[in-house]
Design an enzyme around this catalytic site. Structure first.
Site, PDB file in Angstrom:
ATOM      1  CG  ASP A  48      64.222 -22.072 -47.087  1.00 14.24           C
ATOM      2  OD1 ASP A  48      64.626 -21.121 -47.318  1.00 14.24           O
ATOM      3  OD2 ASP A  48      63.206 -22.567 -47.479  1.00 14.24           O
ATOM      4  CE  LYS A  53      65.770 -24.011 -53.271  1.00 12.49           C
ATOM      5  NZ  LYS A  53      67.394 -23.182 -52.823  1.00 12.49           N
ATOM      6  NE  ARG A 101      66.566  -3.022 -54.677  1.00 16.64           N
ATOM      7  CZ  ARG A 101      67.168  -2.094 -55.671  1.00 16.64           C
ATOM      8  NH1 ARG A 101      66.573  -0.960 -55.692  1.00 16.64           N
ATOM      9  NH2 ARG A 101      68.100  -2.745 -56.301  1.00 16.64           N
ATOM     10  CG  ASP A 161      72.646   0.359 -54.519  1.00 13.78           C
ATOM     11  OD1 ASP A 161      71.677   0.424 -55.259  1.00 13.78           O
ATOM     12  OD2 ASP A 161      72.646  -0.096 -53.323  1.00 13.78           O
ATOM     13  NE  ARG A 164      73.737  -3.828 -59.211  1.00 11.90           N
ATOM     14  CZ  ARG A 164      72.573  -4.212 -58.622  1.00 11.90           C
ATOM     15  NH1 ARG A 164      71.897  -3.356 -57.814  1.00 11.90           N
ATOM     16  NH2 ARG A 164      72.380  -5.391 -58.608  1.00 11.90           N
ATOM     17  CG  HIS A 188      69.684  -1.617 -52.082  1.00 15.74           C
ATOM     18  ND1 HIS A 188      70.413  -1.417 -53.073  1.00 15.74           N
ATOM     19  CD2 HIS A 188      69.043  -2.699 -51.976  1.00 15.74           C
ATOM     20  CE1 HIS A 188      70.303  -2.597 -53.727  1.00 15.74           C
ATOM     21  NE2 HIS A 188      69.436  -3.168 -53.216  1.00 15.74           N
TER      22      HIS A 188
END
Length: 334
Positions: A48, A53, A101, A161, A164, A188
């Site tokens: 990162d 972190k 997005r 997706d 879902r 997406h």
């Protein structure tokens, strides 16, 4: 570029039980935690821009290792990716409430221009798994910047997706979602396509199943389910600020198909070259996923409306790519 023999040797030197995760935000950290207990990896390196972190996440997640299978999880840098079989990228600006997005694209393309060359400086034989959004755009960007074979640059695509979609159809029909076979394909995002024409419940056509069990499949109900799938991320972000649990499960599922050479069919995002008359974009289509990445894209039968919607989805992604001037990205190492 390396010849086939050189690339084969480099792949043979990779540790298939080692992965790197770039980005230790909510998605990256949850993915690391999920993979820790998966039994798929013996070594996970977290990278990162905020080294502390990454160190904190590695410590916190690693303290759970005694309760699962042994895994060496640690904060590292790009040189630690030298022998990693799989590199997962979750880094990028967060999607804010009300932001699509696609709105994220310009910011995250710049971040990828920094990340990808640092990966390829140490490892040109790995598989790249892109999770950052907009995932289809960034999968294409990663492909261009890395110079990798198209099958080794994979986006999480519409796997989430599709999950879902199965979940909500299962809830609506009163059946186990694992017995629901239905797909979301394309972007997406807002132009994704629900493939109702081939949807079935354990092999029984969706319409036929509903006739026999007296469940409603009118256009209004099906459109409501599609809209709920499409807007799930927005609804979750509005309520809790981010989505990360389900996508971490998706990453685990894709990693499992890769490492175990399952030849599983998943709606991942990869470069499309001629399927459904579409070329030059990355988007989610049913694909055979094995040890070498995407091995084949499956041309699932679509009805006329679905084909039109898929073509429109690809067109919208192409317009974004053209607007970002993706074709002129630097491709170090190509």
């Amino acid at each position: 570029m390396e010849n086939d023999k050189e690339m084969f040797v480099k792949r043979e030197l990779l540790n298939v039980q080692k992965c790197g995760i770039i980005g230790c935000g909510a998605v990256g950290a949850t993915t690391a935690h999920t993979l820790l207990g998966s039994g798929l990896f013996s070594e996970i390196v977290l990278i990162d821009v905020n080294r502390k972190k990454a160190e904190g996440e590695a410590m916190d997640i690693g303290h759970g290792a005694p309760f699962v299978k042994p895994v060496n999880i640690y904060a590292g840098d790009y040189s630690d990716l030298r022998d990693a079989y799989l590199v997962i990228i979750t880094a990028g600006a967060n999607q804010m409430p009300g932001e699509t997005r696609i709105d994220l694209a310009e910011k995250n393309v710049k971040i990828f221009q920094s990340i990808i060359p640092q990966i390829t400086a140490y490892n040109r034989a790995c598989i790249l798994l892109i999770v950052s959004n907009p995932v289809d755009i960034l999968t294409y960007v990663a492909l261009k910047l890395s110079g990798f074979e198209p099958g080794r640059v994979i986006g999480s695509g519409t796997v989430l997706d599709t999950g879902r979609f199965k979940y909500l159809l299962g809830e609506h029909l009163g059946v186990d979602s694992r017995n629901v076979h239905a797909l979301i394909i394309g972007e997406h995002g807002d132009s994704e396509v629900a493939v109702y024409s081939s949807a079935n419940i354990s092999g029984v056509d969706l319409d036929e199943f509903c006739r026999t069990c007296h469940k409603c499949t009118d256009h209004e109900s099906m459109h409501r389910i599609y809209e709920e799938v499409k807007n799930s991320a927005y609804a979750i972000i509005e309520r809790k600020g981010a989505t990360f649990y389900a996508i971490a499960r998706v990453v685990k599922r894709i990693a499992q198909a890769l490492i175990r050479d399952e030849h599983a069919i998943l709606t991942v995002s990869s470069l499309v070259d001629g399927h459904y008359g579409i070329s030059g974009v990355c988007l989610g289509l049913p694909s055979v996923v094995g040890r070498n990445g995407v091995e084949q894209i499956i041309d699932t039968p679509l009805d006329e409306d679905e084909l039109t919607l898929l073509t429109d989805s690809a067109k919208k992604l192409r317009e974004v790519l053209d607007g970002l001037n993706i074709h002129n990205l630097s491709t170090k190492g190509v």
